[in-house]
Design a protein around this motif. Structure first.
Motif, short mmCIF file in Angstrom:
data_model
loop_
_atom_site.label_atom_id
_atom_site.label_comp_id
_atom_site.label_asym_id
_atom_site.label_seq_id
_atom_site.Cartn_x
_atom_site.Cartn_y
_atom_site.Cartn_z
N UNK A 1 44.17 -37.69 8.26
CA UNK A 1 43.07 -37.54 7.28
C UNK A 1 41.86 -37.08 8.17
N UNK A 2 41.01 -36.26 7.75
CA UNK A 2 39.81 -35.96 8.32
C UNK A 2 38.79 -37.11 8.63
N UNK A 3 38.34 -37.00 9.62
CA UNK A 3 37.17 -38.19 10.04
C UNK A 3 35.97 -37.92 9.30
N UNK A 4 35.18 -38.72 8.91
CA UNK A 4 33.81 -38.96 8.01
C UNK A 4 33.12 -39.90 8.75
N UNK A 77 30.14 -29.18 18.12
CA UNK A 77 30.87 -28.97 19.45
C UNK A 77 31.90 -29.08 19.27
N UNK A 78 32.40 -30.26 18.43
CA UNK A 78 33.79 -30.66 18.33
C UNK A 78 34.50 -30.04 17.04
N UNK A 79 33.67 -29.13 16.46
CA UNK A 79 34.06 -28.26 15.27
C UNK A 79 33.86 -29.01 13.81
N UNK A 80 33.04 -30.03 13.87
CA UNK A 80 32.84 -30.75 12.74
C UNK A 80 31.68 -30.05 11.55
N UNK A 81 31.76 -30.37 10.62
CA UNK A 81 30.78 -29.77 9.35
C UNK A 81 29.65 -30.74 9.08
N UNK A 102 37.92 -31.55 5.87
CA UNK A 102 37.05 -31.37 6.99
C UNK A 102 36.69 -32.45 7.67
N UNK A 103 36.56 -32.32 8.80
CA UNK A 103 35.50 -33.39 9.69
C UNK A 103 34.06 -33.15 9.05
N UNK A 104 33.58 -34.28 8.54
CA UNK A 104 32.31 -34.45 7.90
C UNK A 104 31.36 -35.33 8.59
N UNK A 105 30.21 -34.69 8.99
CA UNK A 105 29.15 -35.74 9.21
C UNK A 105 28.20 -35.84 8.01
N UNK A 106 28.09 -36.91 7.44
CA UNK A 106 27.11 -36.77 6.00
C UNK A 106 25.86 -37.41 6.54
N UNK A 107 24.77 -36.79 6.28
CA UNK A 107 23.47 -37.34 6.72
C UNK A 107 22.88 -37.73 5.55
N UNK A 108 22.36 -38.94 5.66
CA UNK A 108 21.58 -39.68 4.49
C UNK A 108 20.31 -40.06 5.02
N UNK A 109 19.19 -40.11 4.08
CA UNK A 109 17.84 -40.63 4.73
C UNK A 109 17.23 -41.42 3.86
N UNK A 110 16.31 -42.11 4.44
CA UNK A 110 15.45 -43.05 3.57
C UNK A 110 13.93 -42.54 3.39
N UNK A 111 13.73 -41.77 4.18
CA UNK A 111 12.19 -41.44 4.20
C UNK A 111 12.12 -40.03 4.00
#
Length: 175
Positions: A1-4, A77-81, A102-111
């Protein structure tokens, strides 16, 4: 399973402990592998989330203090989205099939997010186009990403487990 992994932006130590902790709890419960709190170190949020992992089980990491640009660069650099959850993005239901597996970095913000985030993200994805909580957006995004399967996930090595009941509360304590 892809990393999130969830990248929490805009954490203000004196104001956002509860919200950021809830971002981490939702990330864990809804199938992410970990959370990084960008730019500031907050040991109390890290401790709270680690305590939940210890008591309720599963594999989930939390860290804080790394500059967001470094996190994004390392991920790429590690090929993630990189996916930025924002009410200004393209609708989640139109985008989700392109993101699964896909390997996903999910960005969430509070400001208010740095404008640069909108440009460097591979995808800006919205869960509705009205102001709402980043916690709600993250839950819906992860639920869609994992087809709802995270709601049935068994968390291994936990000391506690809820036994579903029609009325009342039942918690199994494991030794």
């Amino acid at each position: 399973m892809a990393k999130v992994v969830v990248l929490r932006m805009g954490h203000r130590i004196n104001r956002d402990k509860r919200v950021t902790t809830h971002v981490g709890l939702v990330a864990r419960a809804f199938g992410a592998d970990g959370m990084i709190i960008a730019n500031v170190s907050d040991a109390s949020v890290e401790t709270s989330i680690r305590k939940v992992v210890k008591n309720w089980g599963g594999e989930f990491f939390v860290e804080s203090g790394r500059p967001w640009k470094t996190v994004v660069e390392d991920w790429r650099r590690k090929g993630g989205m990189v996916v930025h959850l924002t009410m200004y993005g393209l609708p989640v239901d139109e985008m989700i099939d392109r993101l699964r597996g896909r390997e996903i970095l999910v960005i969430v913000g509070g400001e208010k997010m740095p404008g640069e985030i909108f440009k460097i993200a591979d995808f800006n994805v919205s869960v509705g186009n009205q102001p709402h909580s980043e916690i709600a957006a993250l839950a819906i995004f992860l639920d869609r990403l994992f087809y709802g399967s995270e709601l049935k996930k068994e968390f291994k090595n936990g000391k506690m487990r809820i036994i579903p009941t029609e009325k009342g509360k039942k918690v199994e304590i494991r030794t």
